[in-house]
Design a protein around this motif. Structure first.
Motif, PDB file in Angstrom:
ATOM      1  N   SER A  94       0.855  -1.193   0.000  1.00  0.00           N
ATOM      2  CA  SER A  94       0.000   0.000   0.000  1.00  0.00           C
ATOM      3  C   SER A  94       0.887   1.237   0.000  1.00  0.00           C
ATOM      4  O   SER A  94       2.001   1.221   0.527  1.00  0.00           O
ATOM      5  CB  SER A  94      -0.949   0.005   1.196  1.00  0.00           C
ATOM      6  OG  SER A  94      -0.254   0.212   2.405  1.00  0.00           O
ATOM      7  N   LEU A  95       0.370   2.307  -0.589  1.00  0.00           N
ATOM      8  CA  LEU A  95       1.141   3.546  -0.723  1.00  0.00           C
ATOM      9  C   LEU A  95       0.228   4.753  -0.610  1.00  0.00           C
ATOM     10  O   LEU A  95      -0.833   4.799  -1.233  1.00  0.00           O
ATOM     11  CB  LEU A  95       1.853   3.579  -2.081  1.00  0.00           C
ATOM     12  CG  LEU A  95       2.599   4.870  -2.432  1.00  0.00           C
ATOM     13  CD1 LEU A  95       3.815   5.061  -1.526  1.00  0.00           C
ATOM     14  CD2 LEU A  95       3.035   4.857  -3.889  1.00  0.00           C
ATOM     15  N   THR A  96       0.688   5.722   0.169  1.00  0.00           N
ATOM     16  CA  THR A  96       0.102   7.056   0.227  1.00  0.00           C
ATOM     17  C   THR A  96       1.247   8.038   0.089  1.00  0.00           C
ATOM     18  O   THR A  96       2.192   8.008   0.892  1.00  0.00           O
ATOM     19  CB  THR A  96      -0.604   7.297   1.585  1.00  0.00           C
ATOM     20  OG1 THR A  96      -1.616   6.322   1.750  1.00  0.00           O
ATOM     21  CG2 THR A  96      -1.195   8.690   1.640  1.00  0.00           C
ATOM     22  N   THR A  97       1.207   8.898  -0.931  1.00  0.00           N
ATOM     23  CA  THR A  97       2.307   9.847  -1.125  1.00  0.00           C
ATOM     24  C   THR A  97       1.863  11.051  -1.943  1.00  0.00           C
ATOM     25  O   THR A  97       1.009  10.943  -2.818  1.00  0.00           O
ATOM     26  CB  THR A  97       3.511   9.184  -1.821  1.00  0.00           C
ATOM     27  OG1 THR A  97       4.597  10.122  -1.877  1.00  0.00           O
ATOM     28  CG2 THR A  97       3.168   8.716  -3.230  1.00  0.00           C
ATOM     29  N   LEU A  98       2.473  12.174  -1.640  1.00  0.00           N
ATOM     30  CA  LEU A  98       2.290  13.378  -2.448  1.00  0.00           C
ATOM     31  C   LEU A  98       3.381  13.500  -3.504  1.00  0.00           C
ATOM     32  O   LEU A  98       3.434  14.485  -4.229  1.00  0.00           O
ATOM     33  CB  LEU A  98       2.260  14.618  -1.554  1.00  0.00           C
ATOM     34  CG  LEU A  98       1.112  14.664  -0.553  1.00  0.00           C
ATOM     35  CD1 LEU A  98       1.214  15.911   0.319  1.00  0.00           C
ATOM     36  CD2 LEU A  98      -0.230  14.603  -1.251  1.00  0.00           C
ATOM     37  N   GLY A  99       4.262  12.489  -3.587  1.00  0.00           N
ATOM     38  CA  GLY A  99       5.273  12.471  -4.635  1.00  0.00           C
ATOM     39  C   GLY A  99       6.673  12.317  -4.088  1.00  0.00           C
ATOM     40  O   GLY A  99       6.879  11.938  -2.943  1.00  0.00           O
TER      41      GLY A  99
ATOM     42  N   LEU B 108       0.239  -7.148  -5.287  1.00  0.00           N
ATOM     43  CA  LEU B 108      -0.832  -6.197  -5.553  1.00  0.00           C
ATOM     44  C   LEU B 108      -0.451  -4.823  -5.038  1.00  0.00           C
ATOM     45  O   LEU B 108       0.214  -4.694  -4.015  1.00  0.00           O
ATOM     46  CB  LEU B 108      -2.126  -6.651  -4.868  1.00  0.00           C
ATOM     47  CG  LEU B 108      -2.617  -8.057  -5.193  1.00  0.00           C
ATOM     48  CD1 LEU B 108      -3.908  -8.346  -4.434  1.00  0.00           C
ATOM     49  CD2 LEU B 108      -2.809  -8.240  -6.685  1.00  0.00           C
ATOM     50  N   PHE B 109      -0.913  -3.800  -5.747  1.00  0.00           N
ATOM     51  CA  PHE B 109      -0.720  -2.409  -5.350  1.00  0.00           C
ATOM     52  C   PHE B 109      -2.043  -1.879  -4.821  1.00  0.00           C
ATOM     53  O   PHE B 109      -3.079  -2.040  -5.466  1.00  0.00           O
ATOM     54  CB  PHE B 109      -0.281  -1.568  -6.554  1.00  0.00           C
ATOM     55  CG  PHE B 109      -0.170  -0.101  -6.243  1.00  0.00           C
ATOM     56  CD1 PHE B 109       0.995   0.422  -5.735  1.00  0.00           C
ATOM     57  CD2 PHE B 109      -1.256   0.744  -6.448  1.00  0.00           C
ATOM     58  CE1 PHE B 109       1.089   1.770  -5.429  1.00  0.00           C
ATOM     59  CE2 PHE B 109      -1.174   2.085  -6.150  1.00  0.00           C
ATOM     60  CZ  PHE B 109       0.009   2.606  -5.641  1.00  0.00           C
ATOM     61  N   LEU B 110      -1.996  -1.221  -3.661  1.00  0.00           N
ATOM     62  CA  LEU B 110      -3.172  -0.589  -3.085  1.00  0.00           C
ATOM     63  C   LEU B 110      -2.834   0.871  -2.798  1.00  0.00           C
ATOM     64  O   LEU B 110      -2.064   1.173  -1.889  1.00  0.00           O
ATOM     65  CB  LEU B 110      -3.597  -1.289  -1.791  1.00  0.00           C
ATOM     66  CG  LEU B 110      -4.785  -0.677  -1.062  1.00  0.00           C
ATOM     67  CD1 LEU B 110      -6.040  -0.689  -1.946  1.00  0.00           C
ATOM     68  CD2 LEU B 110      -5.035  -1.404   0.253  1.00  0.00           C
ATOM     69  N   GLY B 111      -3.380   1.769  -3.598  1.00  0.00           N
ATOM     70  CA  GLY B 111      -3.190   3.203  -3.380  1.00  0.00           C
ATOM     71  C   GLY B 111      -4.220   3.718  -2.405  1.00  0.00           C
ATOM     72  O   GLY B 111      -5.404   3.398  -2.514  1.00  0.00           O
ATOM     73  N   LYS B 112      -3.756   4.522  -1.442  1.00  0.00           N
ATOM     74  CA  LYS B 112      -4.643   5.075  -0.421  1.00  0.00           C
ATOM     75  C   LYS B 112      -4.527   6.590  -0.402  1.00  0.00           C
ATOM     76  O   LYS B 112      -3.417   7.130  -0.417  1.00  0.00           O
ATOM     77  CB  LYS B 112      -4.270   4.537   0.961  1.00  0.00           C
ATOM     78  CG  LYS B 112      -4.466   3.057   1.136  1.00  0.00           C
ATOM     79  CD  LYS B 112      -4.053   2.674   2.550  1.00  0.00           C
ATOM     80  CE  LYS B 112      -4.418   1.259   2.881  1.00  0.00           C
ATOM     81  NZ  LYS B 112      -4.030   0.951   4.276  1.00  0.00           N
ATOM     82  N   ALA B 113      -5.650   7.277  -0.363  1.00  0.00           N
ATOM     83  CA  ALA B 113      -5.771   8.730  -0.201  1.00  0.00           C
ATOM     84  C   ALA B 113      -5.150   9.518  -1.357  1.00  0.00           C
ATOM     85  O   ALA B 113      -5.854  10.175  -2.101  1.00  0.00           O
ATOM     86  CB  ALA B 113      -5.219   9.192   1.140  1.00  0.00           C
ATOM     87  N   ALA B 114      -3.830   9.482  -1.480  1.00  0.00           N
ATOM     88  CA  ALA B 114      -3.139  10.242  -2.528  1.00  0.00           C
ATOM     89  C   ALA B 114      -2.018   9.394  -3.110  1.00  0.00           C
ATOM     90  O   ALA B 114      -1.183   8.866  -2.367  1.00  0.00           O
ATOM     91  CB  ALA B 114      -2.569  11.535  -1.963  1.00  0.00           C
TER      92      ALA B 114
END
Length: 189
Positions: A47-52, A77-83
């Motif tokens: 899982s990943l949450t990032t602004l860059g 698997l990739f799970l994007g969270k929030a941003a």
């Protein structure tokens, strides 16, 4: 999300690797540490949450994922969270579309690579030509890498390479449902 998708991907609720913050070498170290602690077989979830952050670090993490997928024959698997902005989208692009998921309300942001550089010309004229050619080569090579990433992002989706190239200069924000509808991710959970 359908019941069959929930049954097929129950691990999405408990990712093995949880990354948040700026994509940089500290995140890469966290990624490596958590990967080393993850189960040695079976499906993995990142899982990943990032602004860059640093797109080259994102590409390096993506290479690790690709190598595991190819050499160990493991699904990741990739799970994007929030941003999932900028370098986060670069990392996401290293996963096949059918292995990408976003949580409800997540936003992707895709843009062109940035440069903050100046060129100082001083000295013999012939040296200036070499310096300018070197900077131009750097920019052209970076554009090629950017376009490779764009192609990876849209491979298997309903979005054309030309569309992402057209929209990226203006910071293309894509909400989770639109990303699913465009085929950039398999589903929204």
């Amino acid at each position: 999300m359908t019941d069959s998708t929930l049954q097929k991907y129950p691990l999405l609720a408990t990712p093995h690797i949880r990354l948040r913050g700026t994509v940089d070498y500290a995140m890469y170290q966290t990624f490596c540490d958590q990967l080393a602690a993850a189960p040695g077989d079976g499906m993995l979830v990142v899982s990943l949450t990032t602004l860059g952050g640093d797109p080259e670090v994102a590409r390096a993490m993506g290479d690790d994922v690709r190598l595991i997928r190819e050499f160990q024959r493991r699904d990741i698997l990739f799970l994007g969270k929030a941003a999932v902005y900028s370098a986060g989208a670069t990392f996401m692009a290293t996963f096949p579309v059918e292995h990408r998921f976003l949580t409800r309300g997540t936003r992707l942001m895709v843009h062109e690579r940035q440069i903050d550089s100046s060129v100082t010309l001083s000295g013999p004229l012939k040296m200036q030509v070499a310096s300018l050619k070197a900077k131009l080569n750097e920019i052209e090579h970076s554009v090629n890498i950017e376009e490779e990433g764009f192609r990876d992002l849209v491979r298997g989706s309903n979005v054309s390479f030309e569309e992402v190239r057209k929209r990226a200069p203006n910071n293309w924000y894509i909400d989770a449902d639109e990303a699913r509808d465009l085929g950039l991710v398999l589903d929204v959970i």
